[in-house]
Scaffold this active site. Structure first.
Site, PDB file in Angstrom:
ATOM      1  N   LYS A 214       0.863  -1.180   0.000  1.00  0.00           N
ATOM      2  CA  LYS A 214       0.000   0.000   0.000  1.00  0.00           C
ATOM      3  C   LYS A 214       0.895   1.222   0.000  1.00  0.00           C
ATOM      4  CE  LYS A 214      -3.933   2.299   2.012  1.00  0.00           C
ATOM      5  NZ  LYS A 214      -3.438   3.572   1.476  1.00  0.00           N
ATOM      6  N   ARG A 219      -4.113   8.286  -5.612  1.00  0.00           N
ATOM      7  CA  ARG A 219      -4.820   7.355  -6.486  1.00  0.00           C
ATOM      8  C   ARG A 219      -4.985   7.973  -7.873  1.00  0.00           C
ATOM      9  NH1 ARG A 219      -8.586   3.225  -4.857  1.00  0.00           N
ATOM     10  NH2 ARG A 219      -8.984   1.900  -6.671  1.00  0.00           N
ATOM     11  N   ARG A 234      -8.861  10.120  -7.838  1.00  0.00           N
ATOM     12  CA  ARG A 234      -9.869   9.303  -7.174  1.00  0.00           C
ATOM     13  C   ARG A 234     -11.252   9.926  -7.274  1.00  0.00           C
ATOM     14  NH1 ARG A 234     -12.101   9.327  -1.954  1.00  0.00           N
ATOM     15  NH2 ARG A 234     -12.466   7.289  -1.020  1.00  0.00           N
ATOM     16  N   GLU A 263      -1.511   4.221  -8.473  1.00  0.00           N
ATOM     17  CA  GLU A 263      -1.134   5.361  -7.652  1.00  0.00           C
ATOM     18  C   GLU A 263       0.090   6.020  -8.271  1.00  0.00           C
ATOM     19  OE1 GLU A 263      -0.867   4.637  -3.426  1.00  0.00           O
ATOM     20  OE2 GLU A 263      -2.085   2.845  -3.632  1.00  0.00           O
ATOM     21  N   LYS A 374      -7.402  -3.263   3.582  1.00  0.00           N
ATOM     22  CA  LYS A 374      -6.098  -2.632   3.799  1.00  0.00           C
ATOM     23  C   LYS A 374      -5.645  -2.883   5.227  1.00  0.00           C
ATOM     24  CE  LYS A 374      -8.392   1.840   4.478  1.00  0.00           C
ATOM     25  NZ  LYS A 374      -8.553   3.199   3.945  1.00  0.00           N
TER      26      LYS A 374
END
Length: 541
Positions: A214, A219, A234, A263, A374
């Site tokens: 992550k 994003r 995003r 990302e 996550k």
């Protein structure tokens, strides 16, 4: 009544009815009746107003501007939805020298034709302060009822168009929503992740999974059709011109048509991620020594083939073939020890944690479900600033201690769509943030005393916490533990903040594996890049 002449008062009356009930069924009924009365051409504007996210995006109007507008109300309602929408379009298009005066004139003309109740509604629409509980999910079901369509068909169409208002318009015109598919160049709402306390518990929830790093980045969604390349945030805002590094990387890929999810972040010379603020500062500026690199973790379309309904294992195979070393580091495993080791490697590399994604999961655009989880060492929550206290000592002259509120969508602790206080913090604030928030909250002020400035609840802030505890001090019965500011989230609306129910789920003994700790599924109205340099947003998947 002629086309496009629905009274604005009808919209106001519906919003009032929505705020007056906690019943989802009653909300759907009220909205479906309104949608059935609207001319199809008015539907996108009306949906945007009800959501507090007007279709024009940024209007360039804040609380201070509205305070300065003379507001002698009209004695009789005469405004239509179309007329208000036209003024909003004019406001959004007003830029350059003299724009402040022009906006003031437009607003004065608009408010002079509105009744007192309509004026109040206009202010809430402009500021995005719609305490109606009429969020995307309720409206989606209302569209389905009004147009006699399966809710899932409407929901999927909204995901693929990235626009609930346009989806409603298409439904009202009788278009075949089932025929809507992915279109390269049209962004879709991104799939989002829930939260798990550890990789082991995440695997227990999803089974064999792709465990991916992550990254502490922003994003992005990259669309390529031949030489035409577009990059979206995003929130679906286009930022193509701001990220030439990403564009060039996408141009080098061995494909003709593709939609990639990923990302972007900047790296140091030794390949470690730079601080998030440095990556965001690159948006809209010359590269210099800081280069934004894209990392891709999913592919939704490639050369005429839609992949969102394909299992993740197939999507990753395609992604590996086209993305190469631009693919996010990760592994596929069902072994908890391997997943835990991947988390350790990710943290050592300077990343935030890992994403654990069910290997057989399809891409649920615009949804936050249990298929993606996550895992981060610290919980983060998105809250709304309700007030700020004047600092003392070296912070004299600055607004410092923040009063933080969680969203109360169902009105358990006040009006539906309001906020309930859950704690305070002055930790994590840099001098730059103190200076910025003092100016920002002075602008949003609704009430001032010698010690506290109460503000209009619209600024979202990301808060790191070690957990929550039961509290009799706050009406929601929960208080933050060791809260500190991570960053301001200008990419999110107040309606995107975490609900009080999410915080209560973190109470000891109540949080099930996979319970979410931060973020929401709603899309936002503004790009993080618009506020580069303030530490304005992190990826949230």
């Amino acid at each position: 009544m002629s086309a496009g002449s629905t009274p604005f008062a009808d919209l106001d009356a519906t919003a009032t009815a929505l705020a007056a009930t906690r019943s989802r069924t009653a909300k759907i009924t009220a909205l479906s009746e309104l949608l059935g009365r609207l001319d199809p051409a008015e539907v996108p504007a009306a949906v945007g107003m009800l959501l507090g996210s007007v279709r024009q995006g940024r209007l360039g109007v804040g609380w201070r501007t509205l305070e300065a507008v003379p507001r002698e109300p009209a004695g009789q309602a005469s405004l239509t939805v179309a007329e208000v929408d036209q003024v909003f379009s004019a406001l959004a298009a007003t830029t350059g020298p003299g724009s402040a005066n022009q906006r003031g004139e437009l607003l004065q003309s608009l408010f002079s034709r509105a009744t007192e109740q309509e004026q109040d509604f206009l202010i809430r629409v402009i500021l995005g302060d719609m305490r109606t509980g009429a969020l995307e999910g309720v409206l989606t079901d209302a569209i389905a009822r009004a147009c006699e369509l399966p809710p899932e068909e409407v929901r999927r169409a909204a995901m693929l168009t990235g626009d609930l208002g346009e989806t409603a318009r298409l439904a009202r015109t009788g278009a075949d929503l089932s025929a809507i598919g992915l279109q390269v160049g049209t962004p879709v709402f991104p799939m989002l992740a829930g939260t798990a306390p550890s990789p082991t518990e995440a695997l227990a929830a999803v089974g064999t999974a792709a465990v991916q790093a992550k990254l502490d980045g922003a994003r992005i969604q990259v669309h390529r059709l031949g030489e035409d390349i577009r990059v979206y945030t995003r929130s679906l805002a286009e930022i193509t011109e701001r990220v030439p590094d990403v564009v060039e990387a996408a141009r080098a890929l061995p494909v003709h048509a593709v939609i990639l999810d990923g990302e972007t972040l900047a790296l140091t010379d030794d390949g470690r991620p730079r601080p998030f603020q440095e990556s965001m500062a690159r948006f809209g500026s010359d590269a210099g020594d800081v280069v934004l690199r894209p990392w891709f973790f999913d592919v939704l379309h490639v050369d005429g083939r839609d992949l969102i309904d394909s299992p993740l294992r197939d999507r990753l195979e395609v992604l590996a073939q086209i993305a190469g070393d631009l693919m996010v580091p990760g592994t596929v495993t069902g072994d908890p020890s391997t997943a835990e080791h991947m988390l350790e490697e990710s943290l050592v590399a300077g990343h935030e944690g890992v994403l654990v994604k069910g290997i057989d999961s399809t891409y649920a655009a615009g949804r936050r479900g249990s298929a993606w989880l996550k895992v981060k060492p610290v919980h983060t929550v998105d809250l709304v600033v309700l007030a700020a206290e004047w600092g003392y000592g070296r912070r004299t002259g600055w607004l410092s201690n923040l009063h933080l509120g969680a969203r109360d969508p169902d009105g358990h602790y006040g009006p539906p769509g309001g906020f309930v206080m859950v704690g305070k913090t002055f930790k994590g604030l840099t001098d730059a943030m103190l200076s910025w928030q003092t100016e920002r909250f002075t602008e949003l002020a609704t009430e001032r005393t010698e010690t506290v400035v109460r503000v209009h609840p619209e600024q979202v802030v990301e808060i790191a916490i070690d957990g929550v505890q039961r509290s009799t001090r706050y009406p929601g019965g929960v208080a933050l533990r060791f809260a500190r500011v991570v960053t301001y989230r200008d990419d999110k609306r107040a309606t995107d903040a975490d609900p009080i129910s999410g915080l209560r789920a973190l109470l000891p003994g109540q949080a099930p594996p996979g319970a979410r700790a931060s973020g929401t599924s709603a899309p936002e109205a503004a790009s993080s890049a618009d506020s580069a340099g303030r530490g304005s947003r992190r990826s949230d998947r």
